[in-house]
Design a protein around this motif. Structure first.
Motif, PDB file in Angstrom:
ATOM      1  N   MET A 117      -8.883   9.005  40.793  1.00 34.04           N
ATOM      2  CA  MET A 117      -9.652   9.951  41.584  1.00 34.04           C
ATOM      3  C   MET A 117     -10.020   9.315  42.924  1.00 34.04           C
ATOM      4  N   ARG A 118      -9.691  10.012  44.031  1.00 31.68           N
ATOM      5  CA  ARG A 118     -10.009   9.509  45.359  1.00 31.68           C
ATOM      6  C   ARG A 118     -11.499   9.648  45.651  1.00 31.68           C
ATOM      7  N   LEU A 119     -12.070   8.587  46.215  1.00 31.35           N
ATOM      8  CA  LEU A 119     -13.474   8.626  46.609  1.00 31.35           C
ATOM      9  C   LEU A 119     -13.626   8.952  48.082  1.00 31.35           C
ATOM     10  N   THR A 120     -12.539   8.812  48.850  1.00 30.36           N
ATOM     11  CA  THR A 120     -12.538   9.166  50.273  1.00 30.36           C
ATOM     12  C   THR A 120     -11.322  10.032  50.560  1.00 30.36           C
ATOM     13  N   GLN A 121     -11.378  10.781  51.616  1.00 30.22           N
ATOM     14  CA  GLN A 121     -10.279  11.668  51.973  1.00 30.22           C
ATOM     15  C   GLN A 121      -9.032  10.876  52.348  1.00 30.22           C
ATOM     16  N   GLU A 122      -9.206   9.702  52.934  1.00 28.52           N
ATOM     17  CA  GLU A 122      -8.070   8.884  53.339  1.00 28.52           C
ATOM     18  C   GLU A 122      -7.370   8.226  52.146  1.00 28.52           C
ATOM     19  N   GLY A 123      -8.025   8.174  51.022  1.00 26.85           N
ATOM     20  CA  GLY A 123      -7.407   7.578  49.841  1.00 26.85           C
ATOM     21  C   GLY A 123      -7.515   6.072  49.779  1.00 26.85           C
TER      22      GLY A 123
ATOM     23  N   MET B  72     -10.527   4.378  45.444  1.00 32.99           N
ATOM     24  CA  MET B  72     -10.156   5.167  44.276  1.00 32.99           C
ATOM     25  C   MET B  72     -10.921   4.707  43.047  1.00 32.99           C
ATOM     26  N   LEU B  73     -11.274   5.667  42.208  1.00 30.26           N
ATOM     27  CA  LEU B  73     -11.876   5.389  40.910  1.00 30.26           C
ATOM     28  C   LEU B  73     -10.827   5.693  39.843  1.00 30.26           C
TER      29      LEU B  73
ATOM     30  N   VAL C 228     -12.781   0.468  40.089  1.00 27.01           N
ATOM     31  CA  VAL C 228     -12.661   0.992  41.443  1.00 27.01           C
ATOM     32  C   VAL C 228     -11.682   0.125  42.222  1.00 27.01           C
ATOM     33  N   ARG C 229     -10.909   0.769  43.099  1.00 29.98           N
ATOM     34  CA  ARG C 229      -9.919   0.070  43.914  1.00 29.98           C
ATOM     35  C   ARG C 229     -10.150   0.434  45.375  1.00 29.98           C
ATOM     36  N   LEU C 230     -10.293  -0.593  46.230  1.00 31.06           N
ATOM     37  CA  LEU C 230     -10.546  -0.391  47.655  1.00 31.06           C
ATOM     38  C   LEU C 230      -9.407  -0.999  48.457  1.00 31.06           C
ATOM     39  N   LEU C 231      -8.959  -0.281  49.497  1.00 29.26           N
ATOM     40  CA  LEU C 231      -7.836  -0.740  50.310  1.00 29.26           C
ATOM     41  C   LEU C 231      -8.171  -0.520  51.775  1.00 29.26           C
ATOM     42  N   ASP C 232      -8.022  -1.577  52.584  1.00 31.07           N
ATOM     43  CA  ASP C 232      -8.273  -1.496  54.026  1.00 31.07           C
ATOM     44  C   ASP C 232      -7.055  -2.060  54.751  1.00 31.07           C
ATOM     45  N   ILE C 233      -6.403  -1.235  55.539  1.00 29.55           N
ATOM     46  CA  ILE C 233      -5.182  -1.631  56.247  1.00 29.55           C
ATOM     47  C   ILE C 233      -5.396  -1.469  57.743  1.00 29.55           C
TER      48      ILE C 233
ATOM     49  N   GLU D 187     -10.261  -4.951  43.888  1.00 27.43           N
ATOM     50  CA  GLU D 187     -10.267  -4.164  42.664  1.00 27.43           C
ATOM     51  C   GLU D 187     -11.257  -4.756  41.671  1.00 27.43           C
ATOM     52  N   GLN D 188     -12.055  -3.887  41.070  1.00 27.08           N
ATOM     53  CA  GLN D 188     -13.040  -4.289  40.063  1.00 27.08           C
ATOM     54  C   GLN D 188     -12.914  -3.351  38.871  1.00 27.08           C
ATOM     55  N   SER D 189     -12.778  -3.919  37.686  1.00 28.01           N
ATOM     56  CA  SER D 189     -12.650  -3.083  36.496  1.00 28.01           C
ATOM     57  C   SER D 189     -13.393  -3.717  35.330  1.00 28.01           C
ATOM     58  N   ILE D 190     -13.780  -2.875  34.371  1.00 30.89           N
ATOM     59  CA  ILE D 190     -14.357  -3.332  33.119  1.00 30.89           C
ATOM     60  C   ILE D 190     -13.566  -2.692  31.984  1.00 30.89           C
ATOM     61  N   PHE D 191     -13.508  -3.355  30.845  1.00 31.92           N
ATOM     62  CA  PHE D 191     -12.709  -2.828  29.743  1.00 31.92           C
ATOM     63  C   PHE D 191     -13.357  -3.177  28.410  1.00 31.92           C
TER      64      PHE D 191
END
Length: 245
Positions: free
Chosen positions: A1-7, A10-11, A52-57, A66-70
């Motif tokens: 799921m995108r958290l911002t319009q630019e993508g 992501m969650l 959550v996954r964050l990308l800055d280009i 990227e941060q995740s729990i399992f």
């Protein structure tokens, strides 16, 4: 799921169930001090992950976080264990075991293909291998930190550095030595491993020459199953790429 319009944020998440029947080895193997069991039941587990996954280009840099729990809820997990004071490794079903953990990673890439990456994983289990040695499930890496970088140097040289810090749960059994009796379990200790590779390409990338060093500080390391891993290891290689027609 995108958290911002630019993508660029992501969650994500996943839920699944996995099932594994005992293999032929688990059931019938009986060679070299290892004994299977025909009474083994199927193992199964429910697995949950979110993060959550964050990308800055930008024009020169790429940053990814990227941060995740399992959580893994395992039932009748098939393991090969050695009980304290015994020489035989046997296949058994473990009772219900719940694993909880987190993973964190950060990657930065900048001009000239320079790269820096760091990742960290931490796991906890509801059970421990007290009184026996677990070869699969309970003697896991409870903490693992990996740091690596790849740098472009003058004269078209490429340097890669790798560092791994490992902290394993449980222990291993050792033969008689000073200060330890035969069959005594010794706890795994946190271990840091450093490696490096120096390489250069020739003939427009058709020839690659490199020198690689693993375990540069010659650290003594015993892995699960009482396997002593190699010490310092130096390798040199030439790789040719032939264009097919």
């Amino acid at each position: 799921m995108r958290l911002t319009q630019e993508g660029n944020a992501m969650l994500f998440g996943s839920v699944n169930r996995s099932v594994r029947p005992p293999s032929f080895t688990d059931l019938y193997y009986s060679i070299g001090g290892a004994q299977g069991s025909i009474d083994l039941e199927h193992e199964w587990s429910d697995n949950f992950e979110t993060g959550v996954r964050l990308l800055d280009i930008s024009e020169t840099n790429t940053l990814k976080f990227e941060q995740s729990i399992f959580i893994r809820k395992g039932h009748n997990l098939i393991d090969w264990v050695r009980l304290e004071g015994e020489d035989v490794v046997q296949a058994i079903n473990l009772r219900e075991v719940v694993f909880k953990g987190l993973e964190t990673s950060l990657m930065l890439n900048w001009e000239n293909d320079n790269l820096f990456r760091v990742s960290f994983t931490s796991i906890r289990a509801s059970e421990s291998s007290v009184g026996f040695e677990s070869n699969y499930f309970l003697d896991f890496l409870r903490h693992k930190l990996d740091i690596s970088t790849s740098l472009s140097l003058p004269a078209d040289l490429k340097l890669s550095l790798r560092y791994s810090l490992q902290d394993r749960e449980g222990g291993y059994y050792i033969p008689p030595v000073e200060g330890a009796e035969e069959g005594e379990e010794v706890e795994f200790v946190p271990t840091g491993l450093l490696g490096a590779t120096l390489s250069r390409e020739f003939m427009e990338g058709k020839l690659n020459a490199n020198i690689r060093v693993d375990n540069a500080f010659d650290v003594e390391l015993v892995d699960i199953g009482n396997v002593t891993l190699p010490g310092r290891w130096v390798r040199a290689s030439l790789t040719f790429v032939l264009n097919g027609h």
